[in-house]
Design an enzyme around this catalytic site. Structure first.
Site, PDB file in Angstrom:
ATOM      1  N   GLU A   1      -5.624   6.995  -2.270  1.00 63.94           N
ATOM      2  CA  GLU A   1      -5.679   5.964  -1.235  1.00 63.94           C
ATOM      3  C   GLU A   1      -6.206   4.643  -1.789  1.00 63.94           C
ATOM      4  O   GLU A   1      -5.724   3.565  -1.431  1.00 63.94           O
ATOM      5  CB  GLU A   1      -6.557   6.424  -0.070  1.00 63.94           C
ATOM      6  CG  GLU A   1      -5.859   7.356   0.906  1.00 63.94           C
ATOM      7  CD  GLU A   1      -4.682   6.695   1.600  1.00 63.94           C
ATOM      8  OE1 GLU A   1      -4.736   5.462   1.853  1.00 63.94           O
ATOM      9  OE2 GLU A   1      -3.701   7.391   1.884  1.00 63.94           O
TER      10      GLU A   1
ATOM     11  N   ASP B   1     -11.616  19.885   4.127  1.00 70.32           N
ATOM     12  CA  ASP B   1     -10.344  19.606   3.469  1.00 70.32           C
ATOM     13  C   ASP B   1      -9.192  20.068   4.365  1.00 70.32           C
ATOM     14  O   ASP B   1      -8.438  20.989   4.046  1.00 70.32           O
ATOM     15  CB  ASP B   1     -10.291  20.310   2.109  1.00 70.32           C
ATOM     16  CG  ASP B   1      -9.088  19.878   1.277  1.00 70.32           C
ATOM     17  OD1 ASP B   1      -8.343  18.982   1.732  1.00 70.32           O
ATOM     18  OD2 ASP B   1      -8.885  20.443   0.191  1.00 70.32           O
TER      19      ASP B   1
ATOM     20  N   TYR C   1      -3.688  14.995  -2.949  1.00 70.08           N
ATOM     21  CA  TYR C   1      -4.121  14.285  -1.745  1.00 70.08           C
ATOM     22  C   TYR C   1      -5.231  15.038  -1.008  1.00 70.08           C
ATOM     23  O   TYR C   1      -5.077  15.466   0.140  1.00 70.08           O
ATOM     24  CB  TYR C   1      -2.924  14.040  -0.838  1.00 70.08           C
ATOM     25  CG  TYR C   1      -3.113  12.872   0.092  1.00 70.08           C
ATOM     26  CD1 TYR C   1      -3.183  11.569  -0.378  1.00 70.08           C
ATOM     27  CD2 TYR C   1      -3.214  13.066   1.473  1.00 70.08           C
ATOM     28  CE1 TYR C   1      -3.362  10.498   0.472  1.00 70.08           C
ATOM     29  CE2 TYR C   1      -3.384  12.003   2.338  1.00 70.08           C
ATOM     30  CZ  TYR C   1      -3.460  10.724   1.835  1.00 70.08           C
ATOM     31  OH  TYR C   1      -3.624   9.659   2.681  1.00 70.08           O
TER      32      TYR C   1
ATOM     33  N   HIS D   1       0.836  -1.202   0.000  1.00 67.80           N
ATOM     34  CA  HIS D   1       0.000   0.000   0.000  1.00 67.80           C
ATOM     35  C   HIS D   1       0.870   1.250   0.000  1.00 67.80           C
ATOM     36  O   HIS D   1       0.688   2.154  -0.819  1.00 67.80           O
ATOM     37  CB  HIS D   1      -0.911  -0.007   1.230  1.00 67.80           C
ATOM     38  CG  HIS D   1      -1.672   1.272   1.465  1.00 67.80           C
ATOM     39  ND1 HIS D   1      -3.019   1.393   1.229  1.00 67.80           N
ATOM     40  CD2 HIS D   1      -1.260   2.483   1.925  1.00 67.80           C
ATOM     41  CE1 HIS D   1      -3.409   2.624   1.515  1.00 67.80           C
ATOM     42  NE2 HIS D   1      -2.357   3.301   1.945  1.00 67.80           N
ATOM     43  N   GLU D   2       1.827   1.303   0.931  1.00 63.09           N
ATOM     44  CA  GLU D   2       2.646   2.502   1.056  1.00 63.09           C
ATOM     45  C   GLU D   2       3.544   2.707  -0.159  1.00 63.09           C
ATOM     46  O   GLU D   2       3.717   3.835  -0.638  1.00 63.09           O
ATOM     47  CB  GLU D   2       3.478   2.431   2.346  1.00 63.09           C
ATOM     48  CG  GLU D   2       2.650   2.487   3.616  1.00 63.09           C
ATOM     49  CD  GLU D   2       1.794   3.745   3.708  1.00 63.09           C
ATOM     50  OE1 GLU D   2       2.228   4.817   3.238  1.00 63.09           O
ATOM     51  OE2 GLU D   2       0.668   3.671   4.233  1.00 63.09           O
TER      52      GLU D   2
ATOM     53  N   HIS E   1      -9.282   8.694   3.262  1.00 61.22           N
ATOM     54  CA  HIS E   1      -9.269   7.311   3.729  1.00 61.22           C
ATOM     55  C   HIS E   1     -10.681   6.728   3.847  1.00 61.22           C
ATOM     56  O   HIS E   1     -10.843   5.519   4.024  1.00 61.22           O
ATOM     57  CB  HIS E   1      -8.596   7.192   5.100  1.00 61.22           C
ATOM     58  CG  HIS E   1      -7.111   7.401   5.082  1.00 61.22           C
ATOM     59  ND1 HIS E   1      -6.540   8.643   5.263  1.00 61.22           N
ATOM     60  CD2 HIS E   1      -6.095   6.529   4.897  1.00 61.22           C
ATOM     61  CE1 HIS E   1      -5.224   8.533   5.206  1.00 61.22           C
ATOM     62  NE2 HIS E   1      -4.921   7.264   4.980  1.00 61.22           N
TER      63      HIS E   1
ATOM     64  N   HIS F   1       1.847   4.338  -3.039  1.00 60.49           N
ATOM     65  CA  HIS F   1       1.759   5.795  -3.001  1.00 60.49           C
ATOM     66  C   HIS F   1       2.882   6.405  -3.834  1.00 60.49           C
ATOM     67  O   HIS F   1       2.690   7.434  -4.497  1.00 60.49           O
ATOM     68  CB  HIS F   1       1.857   6.307  -1.555  1.00 60.49           C
ATOM     69  CG  HIS F   1       0.561   6.266  -0.809  1.00 60.49           C
ATOM     70  ND1 HIS F   1      -0.584   6.897  -1.262  1.00 60.49           N
ATOM     71  CD2 HIS F   1       0.215   5.676   0.369  1.00 60.49           C
ATOM     72  CE1 HIS F   1      -1.575   6.701  -0.406  1.00 60.49           C
ATOM     73  NE2 HIS F   1      -1.115   5.960   0.591  1.00 60.49           N
TER      74      HIS F   1
END
Length: 417
Positions: free
Chosen positions: A188, A260, A179, A164-165, A270, A168
């Protein structure tokens, strides 16, 4: 091109926020320390971002460092490298192997040379800080906390968290999805998608057999929760007194409109990621077989074709287009994409609403998609093409009627003239 880059953490702010209300002093302190450290890292992130393009190439060579509970990455000690012996530290070995598995997936399946497609080195740092409840990619390296041992475990235990990371970084070097808001939720979601796909690839699991959970190993056994997120069932990963109920929506009708800013998860990146997550899960299971085949390729090519401000609708349209380019118009793969987005409340632009309705209904009823080895046509394609043909016939009839009317008007005009 200006891009909004942030420290991308696996634990969303709304979970840490909930922990600040805990009656347990240790839980509150660990959550506060994690939030403060993350805020400090975000403050440093702007400086790191200026060096992203200068990251040294090395054919995806891995190096893992031990922070020894410190917070300063430059003072960490070398723990394992490509040329050295395997470490006796389990966290080091897990991080090293996870970096390698993710790198090998991108190289073998998607023909991508490391996260930047130019052989960028993969550096990992373990044992970061004391009881740090997070793992993150900061634009140059992957950093793992050990968890507090009460709620969270060592973050190197979860391969999908590592993938996952690192994804990015892939997103940063391709579309650069901003983002915040829908583009941030897509950011995400891309990490969840490929985090899950890498795990399934490593286990040789089919889409039907996979659990589709993100971070199932992150919580300690004492915590009543399945995982951080569920791509199969957004909103159902956890529901307990400590964390509350999983807030992810699985349909646009439940899209969360949040501020935001950091407390609002930058517009719910997320949280609203549950919508495109569910679309990918539906696509993969409707197609059948392995998620790292057609589904992953369609999503990857769509990511590369996206831009910094791509929204849900734009991404849905791109996946439909890429499915056609890769597998043909009216293919089972394209119909699976149509049905998936329809199921989460997004109708692909320019496609009649009736197309893929039957396939979408099959997904709602839990009917399996095509399994590996079956014909890519079948009833799903026939139903979709039949619906499309009906729409075309109806339009053709309307055009013919208009043409006749125009001809009659022209004759009348000539007669009167």
């Amino acid at each position: 091109m200006s891009r909004t880059r942030r420290v991308n953490c696996i634990i969303p702010p709304h979970l840490l926020d909930k922990l600040l209300d805990s009656e347990h002093t240790g839980v509150r302190k660990a959550a506060l320390d994690t939030m403060l450290t993350t805020a400090r890292l975000r403050g440093e992130r702007g400086l790191r971002a200026s060096f992203v393009g200068a990251a040294s190439a090395g054919n995806g060579r891995r190096t893992v460092f031990d922070c020894q509970q410190g917070r300063l990455l430059p003072t960490a000690t070398l723990a394992q490298s490509e040329d050295g012996a395997a470490s006796t530290d389990e966290s080091v070995r897990r991080a090293f192997d996870g970096l390698g598995t993710t790198r090998d997936f991108y190289r073998t399946v998607l023909q991508r040379n490391s996260v930047d497609d130019r052989g960028m080195r993969l550096d990992g740092y373990v044992h970061f800080d004391v009881k740090f409840n997070n793992a993150f990619w900061d634009g140059r390296q992957m950093v793992f906390g050990d968890g507090d041992g009460t709620l969270f475990t060592d973050f190197t235990r979860s391969l999908d968290v590592i993938a996952h990371e690192l994804t990015h970084a892939v997103t940063e070097f391709t579309a650069g999805l901003a983002y915040h808001g829908q583009s941030g939720a897509l950011n995400e979601s891309m990490s969840d998608v490929f985090g899950s796909v890498v795990k399934q690839w490593s286990l040789n699991q089919s889409a039907e057999v996979a659990d589709w959970l993100i971070g199932a190993e992150v919580f300690t056994p004492e915590i009543d929760a399945d995982a951080l997120r569920s791509m199969k069932a957004p909103g159902h990963a956890y529901d307990n007194e400590l964390f509350g109920k999983d807030p992810q929506p699985d349909h646009m009708s439940h899209f969360a409109h949040l501020p935001d800013n950091e407390r609002g998860d930058f517009g719910g990146v997320h949280i609203n990621s549950g919508i495109p997550n569910k679309a990918f899960y539906l696509t993969a299971t409707n197609i059948g077989g392995s998620s790292w085949g057609a589904p992953a390729l369609i999503w990857y090519e769509s990511l590369k074709a996206s831009s910094i401000d791509t929204q849900f609708q734009g991404f849905a349209d791109t996946t439909h287009q890429k499915a056609e380019e890769l597998y043909g118009a009216g293919s089972n793969e394209q119909l699976a994409v149509l049905a998936a987005w329809q199921e989460v409340g997004i109708q692909v632009s320019g496609v009649p609403a009736g197309v893929a309705r039957d396939l979408g209904r099959a997904g709602r009823n839990g009917a399996p998609g095509r399994t590996a080895g079956q014909d890519t046509g079948g009833a799903a394609r026939d139903d979709g093409l039949t619906a499309l043909n009906r729409q075309i016939d109806a339009l053709a009839s309307q055009v013919a009627s208009l043409s006749k009317a125009m001809t009659a008007m022209q004759r009348e005009h000539v007669t009167r003239g």
